[in-house]
Motif scaffolding. Structure first.
Motif, PDB file in Angstrom:
ATOM      1  N   GLU A   8     -71.609 -27.844 -34.210  1.00  0.00           N
ATOM      2  CA  GLU A   8     -70.916 -28.480 -33.087  1.00  0.00           C
ATOM      3  C   GLU A   8     -70.250 -29.504 -33.676  1.00  0.00           C
ATOM      4  OE1 GLU A   8     -69.434 -29.822 -29.902  1.00  0.00           O
ATOM      5  OE2 GLU A   8     -70.513 -28.047 -29.997  1.00  0.00           O
ATOM      6  N   SER A   9     -70.696 -30.328 -34.879  1.00  0.00           N
ATOM      7  CA  SER A   9     -69.985 -31.615 -35.427  1.00  0.00           C
ATOM      8  C   SER A   9     -68.880 -31.065 -36.027  1.00  0.00           C
ATOM      9  CB  SER A   9     -70.833 -32.002 -36.181  1.00  0.00           C
ATOM     10  OG  SER A   9     -72.090 -32.728 -35.873  1.00  0.00           O
ATOM     11  N   ILE A  10     -68.566 -29.806 -36.665  1.00  0.00           N
ATOM     12  CA  ILE A  10     -67.658 -29.183 -37.270  1.00  0.00           C
ATOM     13  C   ILE A  10     -66.511 -28.972 -36.054  1.00  0.00           C
ATOM     14  CG2 ILE A  10     -66.713 -27.200 -38.349  1.00  0.00           C
ATOM     15  CD1 ILE A  10     -69.215 -27.078 -39.947  1.00  0.00           C
ATOM     16  N   VAL A  11     -67.086 -28.215 -35.012  1.00  0.00           N
ATOM     17  CA  VAL A  11     -66.049 -28.112 -33.817  1.00  0.00           C
ATOM     18  C   VAL A  11     -65.525 -29.368 -33.514  1.00  0.00           C
ATOM     19  CG1 VAL A  11     -65.626 -27.105 -31.798  1.00  0.00           C
ATOM     20  CG2 VAL A  11     -67.099 -25.861 -33.554  1.00  0.00           C
ATOM     21  N   SER A  12     -66.111 -30.227 -33.158  1.00  0.00           N
ATOM     22  CA  SER A  12     -65.887 -31.369 -32.669  1.00  0.00           C
ATOM     23  C   SER A  12     -64.775 -32.423 -33.433  1.00  0.00           C
ATOM     24  CB  SER A  12     -66.963 -32.317 -32.269  1.00  0.00           C
ATOM     25  OG  SER A  12     -66.760 -33.647 -31.726  1.00  0.00           O
ATOM     26  N   SER A  13     -65.283 -32.236 -34.755  1.00  0.00           N
ATOM     27  CA  SER A  13     -64.150 -32.891 -35.908  1.00  0.00           C
ATOM     28  C   SER A  13     -62.967 -32.199 -35.854  1.00  0.00           C
ATOM     29  CB  SER A  13     -64.695 -33.150 -36.953  1.00  0.00           C
ATOM     30  OG  SER A  13     -65.948 -33.997 -37.040  1.00  0.00           O
ATOM     31  N   ALA A  14     -62.979 -31.032 -35.884  1.00  0.00           N
ATOM     32  CA  ALA A  14     -61.793 -30.164 -35.926  1.00  0.00           C
ATOM     33  C   ALA A  14     -61.120 -30.265 -34.611  1.00  0.00           C
ATOM     34  CB  ALA A  14     -62.283 -28.838 -35.962  1.00  0.00           C
ATOM     35  N   ASP A  15     -61.427 -30.236 -33.609  1.00  0.00           N
ATOM     36  CA  ASP A  15     -60.939 -30.639 -32.136  1.00  0.00           C
ATOM     37  C   ASP A  15     -60.021 -32.120 -32.438  1.00  0.00           C
ATOM     38  OD1 ASP A  15     -59.992 -30.748 -29.600  1.00  0.00           O
ATOM     39  OD2 ASP A  15     -61.902 -30.606 -28.680  1.00  0.00           O
ATOM     40  N   ASP A  16     -60.627 -32.950 -32.829  1.00  0.00           N
ATOM     41  CA  ASP A  16     -60.099 -34.280 -32.899  1.00  0.00           C
ATOM     42  C   ASP A  16     -58.846 -34.311 -33.912  1.00  0.00           C
ATOM     43  OD1 ASP A  16     -59.577 -37.295 -32.498  1.00  0.00           O
ATOM     44  OD2 ASP A  16     -60.586 -37.231 -34.456  1.00  0.00           O
ATOM     45  N   LEU A  17     -59.194 -33.620 -35.286  1.00  0.00           N
ATOM     46  CA  LEU A  17     -57.906 -33.404 -36.181  1.00  0.00           C
ATOM     47  C   LEU A  17     -56.975 -32.501 -35.836  1.00  0.00           C
ATOM     48  CD1 LEU A  17     -60.581 -33.238 -39.342  1.00  0.00           C
ATOM     49  CD2 LEU A  17     -58.967 -35.011 -38.855  1.00  0.00           C
ATOM     50  N   PHE A  18     -57.370 -31.606 -35.301  1.00  0.00           N
ATOM     51  CA  PHE A  18     -56.225 -30.737 -34.907  1.00  0.00           C
ATOM     52  C   PHE A  18     -55.282 -31.466 -33.581  1.00  0.00           C
ATOM     53  CE2 PHE A  18     -58.553 -26.501 -35.169  1.00  0.00           C
ATOM     54  CZ  PHE A  18     -58.413 -26.700 -36.625  1.00  0.00           C
ATOM     55  N   TYR A  19     -55.863 -32.301 -33.179  1.00  0.00           N
ATOM     56  CA  TYR A  19     -55.139 -33.010 -31.896  1.00  0.00           C
ATOM     57  C   TYR A  19     -54.319 -34.408 -32.713  1.00  0.00           C
ATOM     58  CZ  TYR A  19     -54.128 -36.381 -28.232  1.00  0.00           C
ATOM     59  OH  TYR A  19     -53.631 -37.347 -27.236  1.00  0.00           O
ATOM     60  N   ARG A  20     -55.016 -35.040 -33.516  1.00  0.00           N
ATOM     61  CA  ARG A  20     -54.188 -36.140 -34.096  1.00  0.00           C
ATOM     62  C   ARG A  20     -53.266 -35.566 -35.339  1.00  0.00           C
ATOM     63  NH1 ARG A  20     -57.185 -39.058 -37.184  1.00  0.00           N
ATOM     64  NH2 ARG A  20     -58.972 -38.199 -37.160  1.00  0.00           N
ATOM     65  N   GLN A  21     -53.728 -34.635 -35.983  1.00  0.00           N
ATOM     66  CA  GLN A  21     -52.754 -34.093 -37.178  1.00  0.00           C
ATOM     67  C   GLN A  21     -52.108 -32.956 -36.827  1.00  0.00           C
ATOM     68  OE1 GLN A  21     -55.887 -35.844 -40.886  1.00  0.00           O
ATOM     69  NE2 GLN A  21     -55.273 -33.597 -40.713  1.00  0.00           N
ATOM     70  N   GLY A  22     -52.548 -32.216 -36.229  1.00  0.00           N
ATOM     71  CA  GLY A  22     -51.793 -30.703 -36.155  1.00  0.00           C
ATOM     72  C   GLY A  22     -52.640 -29.699 -36.581  1.00  0.00           C
ATOM     73  N   PHE A  23     -52.829 -28.542 -36.097  1.00  0.00           N
ATOM     74  CA  PHE A  23     -53.586 -27.328 -36.600  1.00  0.00           C
ATOM     75  C   PHE A  23     -53.222 -27.053 -38.050  1.00  0.00           C
ATOM     76  CE2 PHE A  23     -53.837 -22.734 -37.347  1.00  0.00           C
ATOM     77  CZ  PHE A  23     -54.962 -22.667 -37.574  1.00  0.00           C
ATOM     78  N   GLU A  24     -51.786 -26.895 -38.161  1.00  0.00           N
ATOM     79  CA  GLU A  24     -51.305 -26.317 -39.429  1.00  0.00           C
ATOM     80  C   GLU A  24     -51.445 -27.361 -40.662  1.00  0.00           C
ATOM     81  OE1 GLU A  24     -47.572 -23.787 -40.968  1.00  0.00           O
ATOM     82  OE2 GLU A  24     -47.127 -25.639 -39.588  1.00  0.00           O
ATOM     83  N   GLN A  25     -51.609 -28.953 -40.310  1.00  0.00           N
ATOM     84  CA  GLN A  25     -51.639 -29.836 -41.258  1.00  0.00           C
ATOM     85  C   GLN A  25     -53.358 -29.984 -41.593  1.00  0.00           C
ATOM     86  OE1 GLN A  25     -49.051 -31.101 -42.968  1.00  0.00           O
ATOM     87  NE2 GLN A  25     -47.962 -29.627 -42.205  1.00  0.00           N
TER      88      GLN A  25
END
Length: 202
Positions: A8-25
């Motif tokens: 859950e921590s991985i998914v939550s952090s990925a959600d935030d990073l995909f939003y702030r940095q973009g999925f590809e980056q």
């Protein structure tokens, strides 16, 4: 239990990073660093970034359903529920100015990448569309409920895009007021009366 917590921590952090940095980056290292786990522990839960993306989209769908359910529970009036949707632009104004709309930005990025998960990401937008359509129908606009829902979705996405481009919070506030006035024309309540009601409630 610990494995579920880490996942859950991985998914939550990925959600935030995909939003702030973009999925590809966003890289595996970015996510692992945000969670504070080793790469080996990371791969125990997810083998590819696409697997993480799938989990992020499912998380966003669940969170959106919970939010819509909460709006349903908080008011029996469809117009007030729609106002809750409009006012999230105010509640998320700071994030929108920095990074845009989390729904719109992910849909746009995955469309550009022609990613296999783009249709799944669009389900979040469709969830809002379906919910708004149901609210407008409950207001007596059965014939044009989907048209009104799509108009509101398009307008809110446009506001988020322009606010992100110009970093202008006042623009968001002014546009939200215009959307609320527009909604009043759909309900037959004048903007002046709504203002008086808001003052009484305040």
């Amino acid at each position: 239990m610990q494995a579920n917590s880490t996942r859950e921590s991985i998914v939550s952090s990925a959600d935030d990073l995909f939003y702030r940095q973009g999925f590809e980056q966003t890289t595996f290292a970015d996510i692992a660093g945000a969670v504070g786990i080793s790469r080996g522990n990371f791969y125990y839960h997810f083998k590819t970034k696409d697997e993480i993306l799938e989990a992020v989209i499912k998380r966003r769908l669940a969170n959106t359903r919970n939010m819509l359910d909460q709006w349903e529970a908080n008011s029996s009036e469809p117009e007030e529920r729609i106002r809750s949707f409009i006012r999230i632009l105010i509640g998320n104004r700071g994030k929108i100015m920095r990074h845009g709309c989390p729904v719109g930005t992910l849909c746009a990025e995955l469309a550009k990448l022609e990613h296999l998960q783009r249709d799944a990401a669009n389900e979040v937008m469709t969830l809002f569309r379906t919910w708004l359509r149901r609210q407008f129908a409950a207001m007596g606009h059965e014939a044009d409920a989907d048209v009104l829902a799509m108009h509101l979705l398009a307008r809110s996405q446009g506001i988020a895009l322009v606010a992100n481009a110009y970093q202008d919070g006042n623009f968001v506030d002014a546009e939200v007021e215009q959307l609320l006035d527009w909604l009043d024309t759909c309900t037959g309540v004048s903007p002046r009366l709504r203002a008086e009601q808001s003052q009484k409630e305040g």
